[in-house]
Design a protein around this motif. Structure first.
Motif, PDB file in Angstrom:
ATOM      1  N   TYR A  55     -11.994   4.335  -8.473  1.00 23.66           N
ATOM      2  CA  TYR A  55     -10.627   3.919  -8.817  1.00 23.66           C
ATOM      3  C   TYR A  55      -9.891   5.049  -9.529  1.00 23.66           C
ATOM      4  N   LYS A  56     -10.518   5.633 -10.541  1.00 27.11           N
ATOM      5  CA  LYS A  56      -9.869   6.698 -11.311  1.00 27.11           C
ATOM      6  C   LYS A  56      -9.551   7.911 -10.433  1.00 27.11           C
ATOM      7  N   ARG A  57     -10.485   8.255  -9.550  1.00 23.30           N
ATOM      8  CA  ARG A  57     -10.269   9.398  -8.659  1.00 23.30           C
ATOM      9  C   ARG A  57      -9.061   9.145  -7.741  1.00 23.30           C
ATOM     10  N   LEU A  58      -8.998   7.936  -7.176  1.00 21.05           N
ATOM     11  CA  LEU A  58      -7.921   7.624  -6.238  1.00 21.05           C
ATOM     12  C   LEU A  58      -6.587   7.387  -6.931  1.00 21.05           C
ATOM     13  N   ILE A  59      -6.597   6.784  -8.111  1.00 23.37           N
ATOM     14  CA  ILE A  59      -5.329   6.512  -8.790  1.00 23.37           C
ATOM     15  C   ILE A  59      -4.680   7.821  -9.231  1.00 23.37           C
ATOM     16  N   LYS A  60      -5.485   8.820  -9.587  1.00 23.05           N
ATOM     17  CA  LYS A  60      -4.928  10.136  -9.921  1.00 23.05           C
ATOM     18  C   LYS A  60      -4.269  10.762  -8.699  1.00 23.05           C
ATOM     19  N   LYS A  61      -4.827  10.492  -7.548  1.00 18.77           N
ATOM     20  CA  LYS A  61      -4.340  11.087  -6.303  1.00 18.77           C
ATOM     21  C   LYS A  61      -3.139  10.347  -5.721  1.00 18.77           C
ATOM     22  N   PHE A  62      -3.119   9.018  -5.815  1.00 16.75           N
ATOM     23  CA  PHE A  62      -2.101   8.225  -5.134  1.00 16.75           C
ATOM     24  C   PHE A  62      -1.131   7.493  -6.052  1.00 16.75           C
ATOM     25  N   HIS A  63      -1.140   7.776  -7.348  1.00 20.21           N
ATOM     26  CA  HIS A  63      -0.193   7.144  -8.273  1.00 20.21           C
ATOM     27  C   HIS A  63       1.215   7.650  -7.979  1.00 20.21           C
ATOM     28  N   SER A  64       2.206   6.839  -8.278  1.00 23.58           N
ATOM     29  CA  SER A  64       3.593   7.219  -7.973  1.00 23.58           C
ATOM     30  C   SER A  64       4.028   8.469  -8.731  1.00 23.58           C
ATOM     31  N   ASP A  65       3.466   8.744  -9.891  1.00 22.29           N
ATOM     32  CA  ASP A  65       3.807   9.957 -10.630  1.00 22.29           C
ATOM     33  C   ASP A  65       3.177  11.197 -10.015  1.00 22.29           C
ATOM     34  N   ALA A  66       2.204  11.015  -9.135  1.00 24.16           N
ATOM     35  CA  ALA A  66       1.521  12.146  -8.508  1.00 24.16           C
ATOM     36  C   ALA A  66       1.859  12.269  -7.028  1.00 24.16           C
ATOM     37  N   GLY A  67       2.922  11.649  -6.585  1.00 23.47           N
ATOM     38  CA  GLY A  67       3.343  11.784  -5.202  1.00 23.47           C
ATOM     39  C   GLY A  67       3.033  10.586  -4.329  1.00 23.47           C
ATOM     40  N   GLY A  68       2.405   9.573  -4.867  1.00 22.99           N
ATOM     41  CA  GLY A  68       2.110   8.361  -4.105  1.00 22.99           C
ATOM     42  C   GLY A  68       3.239   7.350  -4.266  1.00 22.99           C
ATOM     43  N   THR A  69       2.937   6.108  -4.020  1.00 23.30           N
ATOM     44  CA  THR A  69       3.936   5.058  -4.178  1.00 23.30           C
ATOM     45  C   THR A  69       3.397   3.967  -5.089  1.00 23.30           C
ATOM     46  N   ASP A  70       4.294   3.123  -5.577  1.00 15.39           N
ATOM     47  CA  ASP A  70       3.874   2.000  -6.409  1.00 15.39           C
ATOM     48  C   ASP A  70       2.978   1.053  -5.631  1.00 15.39           C
ATOM     49  N   GLY A  71       3.248   0.898  -4.342  1.00 18.95           N
ATOM     50  CA  GLY A  71       2.441   0.012  -3.509  1.00 18.95           C
ATOM     51  C   GLY A  71       0.988   0.453  -3.425  1.00 18.95           C
ATOM     52  N   LEU A  72       0.758   1.764  -3.385  1.00 17.97           N
ATOM     53  CA  LEU A  72      -0.617   2.263  -3.335  1.00 17.97           C
ATOM     54  C   LEU A  72      -1.339   1.996  -4.651  1.00 17.97           C
ATOM     55  N   ALA A  73      -0.631   2.174  -5.762  1.00 13.85           N
ATOM     56  CA  ALA A  73      -1.239   1.912  -7.065  1.00 13.85           C
ATOM     57  C   ALA A  73      -1.596   0.429  -7.192  1.00 13.85           C
ATOM     58  N   VAL A  74      -0.711  -0.438  -6.713  1.00 15.51           N
ATOM     59  CA  VAL A  74      -0.978  -1.880  -6.751  1.00 15.51           C
ATOM     60  C   VAL A  74      -2.187  -2.212  -5.880  1.00 15.51           C
ATOM     61  N   LEU A  75      -2.271  -1.608  -4.721  1.00 14.88           N
ATOM     62  CA  LEU A  75      -3.394  -1.830  -3.812  1.00 14.88           C
ATOM     63  C   LEU A  75      -4.712  -1.431  -4.460  1.00 14.88           C
ATOM     64  N   LEU A  76      -4.734  -0.291  -5.120  1.00 10.92           N
ATOM     65  CA  LEU A  76      -5.953   0.161  -5.795  1.00 10.92           C
ATOM     66  C   LEU A  76      -6.308  -0.756  -6.963  1.00 10.92           C
ATOM     67  N   ASN A  77      -5.298  -1.193  -7.707  1.00  7.35           N
ATOM     68  CA  ASN A  77      -5.542  -2.112  -8.822  1.00  7.35           C
ATOM     69  C   ASN A  77      -6.129  -3.430  -8.332  1.00  7.35           C
ATOM     70  N   GLU A  78      -5.589  -3.943  -7.236  1.00  6.89           N
ATOM     71  CA  GLU A  78      -6.095  -5.205  -6.678  1.00  6.89           C
ATOM     72  C   GLU A  78      -7.522  -5.053  -6.163  1.00  6.89           C
ATOM     73  N   ALA A  79      -7.819  -3.931  -5.530  1.00  4.76           N
ATOM     74  CA  ALA A  79      -9.169  -3.699  -5.022  1.00  4.76           C
ATOM     75  C   ALA A  79     -10.172  -3.664  -6.167  1.00  4.76           C
ATOM     76  N   ARG A  80      -9.819  -2.991  -7.238  1.00  4.68           N
ATOM     77  CA  ARG A  80     -10.719  -2.928  -8.391  1.00  4.68           C
ATOM     78  C   ARG A  80     -10.892  -4.312  -9.023  1.00  4.68           C
ATOM     79  N   ALA A  81      -9.802  -5.064  -9.111  1.00  9.29           N
ATOM     80  CA  ALA A  81      -9.878  -6.405  -9.706  1.00  9.29           C
ATOM     81  C   ALA A  81     -10.765  -7.327  -8.874  1.00  9.29           C
ATOM     82  N   VAL A  82     -10.687  -7.234  -7.553  1.00  4.37           N
ATOM     83  CA  VAL A  82     -11.536  -8.065  -6.684  1.00  4.37           C
ATOM     84  C   VAL A  82     -12.999  -7.729  -6.900  1.00  4.37           C
ATOM     85  N   LEU A  83     -13.321  -6.448  -6.990  1.00  2.00           N
ATOM     86  CA  LEU A  83     -14.716  -6.044  -7.107  1.00  2.00           C
ATOM     87  C   LEU A  83     -15.293  -6.299  -8.492  1.00  2.00           C
ATOM     88  N   LEU A  84     -14.466  -6.204  -9.512  1.00  3.69           N
ATOM     89  CA  LEU A  84     -14.969  -6.404 -10.876  1.00  3.69           C
ATOM     90  C   LEU A  84     -14.722  -7.822 -11.373  1.00  3.69           C
TER      91      LEU A  84
END
Length: 89
Positions: A55-84
């Motif tokens: 999660y940390k590796r991908l959020i650094k890469k795809f966060h909206s402040d690093a060139g990604g979008t808010d939707g990608l950050a939400v997707l990663l957050n949801e994936a982590r929440a499902v698994l944990l």
């Protein structure tokens, strides 16, 4: 004595990561552990430490402040929440 020239701050642009493979290619929400694992790029049986590291590796890469979008950050957050189970460490 010369006065310094005041220049406007440069705007950072996205880093062109939209074409990379990863969460950007996924269009569905992770409601099942198998989908969440594929979003984070993990194999079945991943430990909570591995989930958080991915999660940390991908959020650094795809966060909206690093060139990604808010939707990608939400997707990663949801994936982590499902698994944990809703517990983010």
């Amino acid at each position: 004595m010369k006065t310094p020239i005041m220049r406007p701050a440069r705007r950072r642009r996205g880093r062109g990561r939209a074409e990379e493979a990863g969460p950007a290619q996924i269009q569905h929400r992770p409601h099942e552990p198998a989908a969440a694992l594929s979003i984070l790029g993990l194999a079945e049986g991943a430990t909570p430490a591995q989930i958080n590291a991915a999660y940390k590796r991908l959020i650094k890469k795809f966060h909206s402040d690093a060139g990604g979008t808010d939707g990608l950050a939400v997707l990663l957050n949801e994936a982590r929440a499902v698994l944990l189970g809703g517990k983010a460490a």
